[in-house]
Design a protein around this motif. Sequence first.
Motif, PDB file in Angstrom:
ATOM      1  N   VAL A 110      -5.385  12.324  -8.184  1.00  0.00           N
ATOM      2  CA  VAL A 110      -6.381  11.362  -7.709  1.00  0.00           C
ATOM      3  C   VAL A 110      -5.691  10.063  -7.289  1.00  0.00           C
ATOM      4  O   VAL A 110      -6.008   9.473  -6.251  1.00  0.00           O
ATOM      5  CB  VAL A 110      -7.430  11.101  -8.807  1.00  0.00           C
ATOM      6  N   ARG A 111      -4.745   9.621  -8.092  1.00  0.00           N
ATOM      7  CA  ARG A 111      -3.995   8.399  -7.758  1.00  0.00           C
ATOM      8  C   ARG A 111      -3.290   8.539  -6.406  1.00  0.00           C
ATOM      9  O   ARG A 111      -3.287   7.609  -5.593  1.00  0.00           O
ATOM     10  CB  ARG A 111      -2.990   8.091  -8.859  1.00  0.00           C
ATOM     11  N   ASP A 112      -2.683   9.699  -6.170  1.00  0.00           N
ATOM     12  CA  ASP A 112      -2.000   9.925  -4.896  1.00  0.00           C
ATOM     13  C   ASP A 112      -2.955   9.785  -3.717  1.00  0.00           C
ATOM     14  O   ASP A 112      -2.639   9.130  -2.719  1.00  0.00           O
ATOM     15  CB  ASP A 112      -1.374  11.326  -4.858  1.00  0.00           C
ATOM     16  N   MET A 113      -4.123  10.415  -3.821  1.00  0.00           N
ATOM     17  CA  MET A 113      -5.072  10.411  -2.711  1.00  0.00           C
ATOM     18  C   MET A 113      -5.567   9.005  -2.413  1.00  0.00           C
ATOM     19  O   MET A 113      -5.623   8.576  -1.258  1.00  0.00           O
ATOM     20  CB  MET A 113      -6.265  11.327  -3.020  1.00  0.00           C
ATOM     21  N   VAL A 114      -5.950   8.280  -3.452  1.00  0.00           N
ATOM     22  CA  VAL A 114      -6.497   6.937  -3.250  1.00  0.00           C
ATOM     23  C   VAL A 114      -5.418   5.992  -2.734  1.00  0.00           C
ATOM     24  O   VAL A 114      -5.650   5.186  -1.819  1.00  0.00           O
ATOM     25  CB  VAL A 114      -7.125   6.416  -4.554  1.00  0.00           C
ATOM     26  N   THR A 115      -4.218   6.083  -3.295  1.00  0.00           N
ATOM     27  CA  THR A 115      -3.124   5.231  -2.842  1.00  0.00           C
ATOM     28  C   THR A 115      -2.800   5.475  -1.375  1.00  0.00           C
ATOM     29  O   THR A 115      -2.647   4.528  -0.579  1.00  0.00           O
ATOM     30  CB  THR A 115      -1.856   5.480  -3.690  1.00  0.00           C
ATOM     31  N   GLU A 116      -2.701   6.753  -0.994  1.00  0.00           N
ATOM     32  CA  GLU A 116      -2.368   7.077   0.392  1.00  0.00           C
ATOM     33  C   GLU A 116      -3.420   6.537   1.352  1.00  0.00           C
ATOM     34  O   GLU A 116      -3.094   6.003   2.419  1.00  0.00           O
ATOM     35  CB  GLU A 116      -2.219   8.582   0.562  1.00  0.00           C
ATOM     36  N   GLN A 117      -4.701   6.675   0.979  1.00  0.00           N
ATOM     37  CA  GLN A 117      -5.745   6.191   1.873  1.00  0.00           C
ATOM     38  C   GLN A 117      -5.714   4.672   2.000  1.00  0.00           C
ATOM     39  O   GLN A 117      -5.902   4.126   3.095  1.00  0.00           O
ATOM     40  CB  GLN A 117      -7.124   6.645   1.377  1.00  0.00           C
ATOM     41  N   LEU A 118      -5.475   3.965   0.897  1.00  0.00           N
ATOM     42  CA  LEU A 118      -5.373   2.508   0.969  1.00  0.00           C
ATOM     43  C   LEU A 118      -4.209   2.085   1.854  1.00  0.00           C
ATOM     44  O   LEU A 118      -4.296   1.073   2.572  1.00  0.00           O
ATOM     45  CB  LEU A 118      -5.212   1.925  -0.431  1.00  0.00           C
ATOM     46  N   ARG A 119      -3.138   2.832   1.821  1.00  0.00           N
ATOM     47  CA  ARG A 119      -1.992   2.515   2.696  1.00  0.00           C
ATOM     48  C   ARG A 119      -2.333   2.758   4.160  1.00  0.00           C
ATOM     49  O   ARG A 119      -1.943   1.978   5.035  1.00  0.00           O
ATOM     50  CB  ARG A 119      -0.781   3.340   2.276  1.00  0.00           C
ATOM     51  N   TRP A 120      -3.080   3.819   4.432  1.00  0.00           N
ATOM     52  CA  TRP A 120      -3.520   4.060   5.804  1.00  0.00           C
ATOM     53  C   TRP A 120      -4.437   2.948   6.291  1.00  0.00           C
ATOM     54  O   TRP A 120      -4.404   2.555   7.466  1.00  0.00           O
ATOM     55  CB  TRP A 120      -4.247   5.399   5.903  1.00  0.00           C
ATOM     56  N   ASP A 121      -5.288   2.452   5.398  1.00  0.00           N
ATOM     57  CA  ASP A 121      -6.266   1.429   5.785  1.00  0.00           C
ATOM     58  C   ASP A 121      -5.641   0.040   5.916  1.00  0.00           C
ATOM     59  O   ASP A 121      -6.253  -0.862   6.503  1.00  0.00           O
ATOM     60  CB  ASP A 121      -7.400   1.367   4.755  1.00  0.00           C
ATOM     61  N   SER A 122      -4.467  -0.176   5.348  1.00  0.00           N
ATOM     62  CA  SER A 122      -3.842  -1.493   5.345  1.00  0.00           C
ATOM     63  C   SER A 122      -2.977  -1.692   6.590  1.00  0.00           C
ATOM     64  O   SER A 122      -2.560  -0.732   7.250  1.00  0.00           O
ATOM     65  CB  SER A 122      -2.969  -1.663   4.096  1.00  0.00           C
ATOM     66  N   ALA A 123      -2.713  -2.953   6.896  1.00  0.00           N
ATOM     67  CA  ALA A 123      -1.801  -3.267   7.995  1.00  0.00           C
ATOM     68  C   ALA A 123      -0.411  -2.713   7.685  1.00  0.00           C
ATOM     69  O   ALA A 123      -0.005  -2.624   6.518  1.00  0.00           O
ATOM     70  CB  ALA A 123      -1.729  -4.779   8.186  1.00  0.00           C
ATOM     71  N   TRP A 124       0.333  -2.363   8.726  1.00  0.00           N
ATOM     72  CA  TRP A 124       1.616  -1.672   8.552  1.00  0.00           C
ATOM     73  C   TRP A 124       2.618  -2.493   7.760  1.00  0.00           C
ATOM     74  O   TRP A 124       3.496  -1.947   7.102  1.00  0.00           O
ATOM     75  CB  TRP A 124       2.199  -1.315   9.914  1.00  0.00           C
ATOM     76  N   TYR A 125       2.483  -3.815   7.820  1.00  0.00           N
ATOM     77  CA  TYR A 125       3.477  -4.674   7.166  1.00  0.00           C
ATOM     78  C   TYR A 125       3.137  -4.985   5.711  1.00  0.00           C
ATOM     79  O   TYR A 125       3.899  -5.661   5.027  1.00  0.00           O
ATOM     80  CB  TYR A 125       3.620  -5.988   7.944  1.00  0.00           C
ATOM     81  N   LYS A 126       2.021  -4.492   5.228  1.00  0.00           N
ATOM     82  CA  LYS A 126       1.627  -4.780   3.855  1.00  0.00           C
ATOM     83  C   LYS A 126       2.117  -3.689   2.909  1.00  0.00           C
ATOM     84  O   LYS A 126       2.008  -2.494   3.199  1.00  0.00           O
ATOM     85  CB  LYS A 126       0.107  -4.905   3.745  1.00  0.00           C
ATOM     86  N   LEU A 127       2.639  -4.120   1.781  1.00  0.00           N
ATOM     87  CA  LEU A 127       3.084  -3.180   0.759  1.00  0.00           C
ATOM     88  C   LEU A 127       1.921  -2.890  -0.185  1.00  0.00           C
ATOM     89  O   LEU A 127       1.368  -3.803  -0.805  1.00  0.00           O
ATOM     90  CB  LEU A 127       4.260  -3.766  -0.028  1.00  0.00           C
ATOM     91  N   VAL A 128       1.541  -1.623  -0.268  1.00  0.00           N
ATOM     92  CA  VAL A 128       0.438  -1.214  -1.141  1.00  0.00           C
ATOM     93  C   VAL A 128       1.024  -0.410  -2.298  1.00  0.00           C
ATOM     94  O   VAL A 128       1.490   0.719  -2.106  1.00  0.00           O
ATOM     95  CB  VAL A 128      -0.608  -0.374  -0.389  1.00  0.00           C
TER      96      VAL A 128
END
Length: 246
Positions: A110-128
């Motif tokens: 579950v952590r993997d899925m949510v983390t990956e989606q937040l990274r997709w939704d964030s600007a490319w230069y932001k570290l999630v």
Amino acid sequence: MVEITTAEPEKFWDPIPGSLVSARGVELKGPWGHVFGPLDLDIDEGGVTVIAGQAGAARTALLMALCGRMRLTGGSLTVFGHVNRPAKVFAQSAIACLNELDEVRPSVTVRDMVTEQLRWDSAWYKLVPRVHEDAVERMCAEVFGDVPLPALNAFVDDLPEISQLLLRIAVANTRRPPLLVVGRTDRIADDDERLVFLERLVALGERQSVVTADVNPVPPGVGVRGTVDLRGLLGAGDVGVMTEGR
């Protein structure tokens, strides 16, 4: 003499108030033959609409076409007033619970899925960084409702079927676009869980137009707005294009 031409403007329908989808003579042919059609159908805006039809490649392809993920080979498909413009519809829709698009590997948590989606939704230069329980709650609470949220480190493949599907919807639906397409409703074997799943879609349908598909009759009183009966018109389809649930 040079003839100057301008691009043909996009054609719009004269929409019926409250109409979301209008399809006339739509059909799809794959490299190995016929998939579905020609079909006519109309879907109203808002709430949940269930497409009643046999599970298979044809039904999957139709759902993908309705949200701009597949280009038809014939007919006129109008969504949001855009006629045969899948790219326009793609930008205003989300799709979940179709293995051809969002199947989850057994080793994913579950952590993997949510983390990956937040990274997709964030600007490319932001570290999630990897998320914690609060991020899972923010992403999933609206979709899950009274269904218990999945544990942070649980493997998605080990979750109950309804939790797996709701998680896939939550991840796909972070932008809350006007149209949400959901497949696999009839893959839930337990009747009580299927009813709860439909109730969660109805809750989402208060803010979005939700389209799903089911080979089974819709339980009375669940709050589904409408059913488009394509039984007998959607066969197994061309397995060379795709297969659902295989």
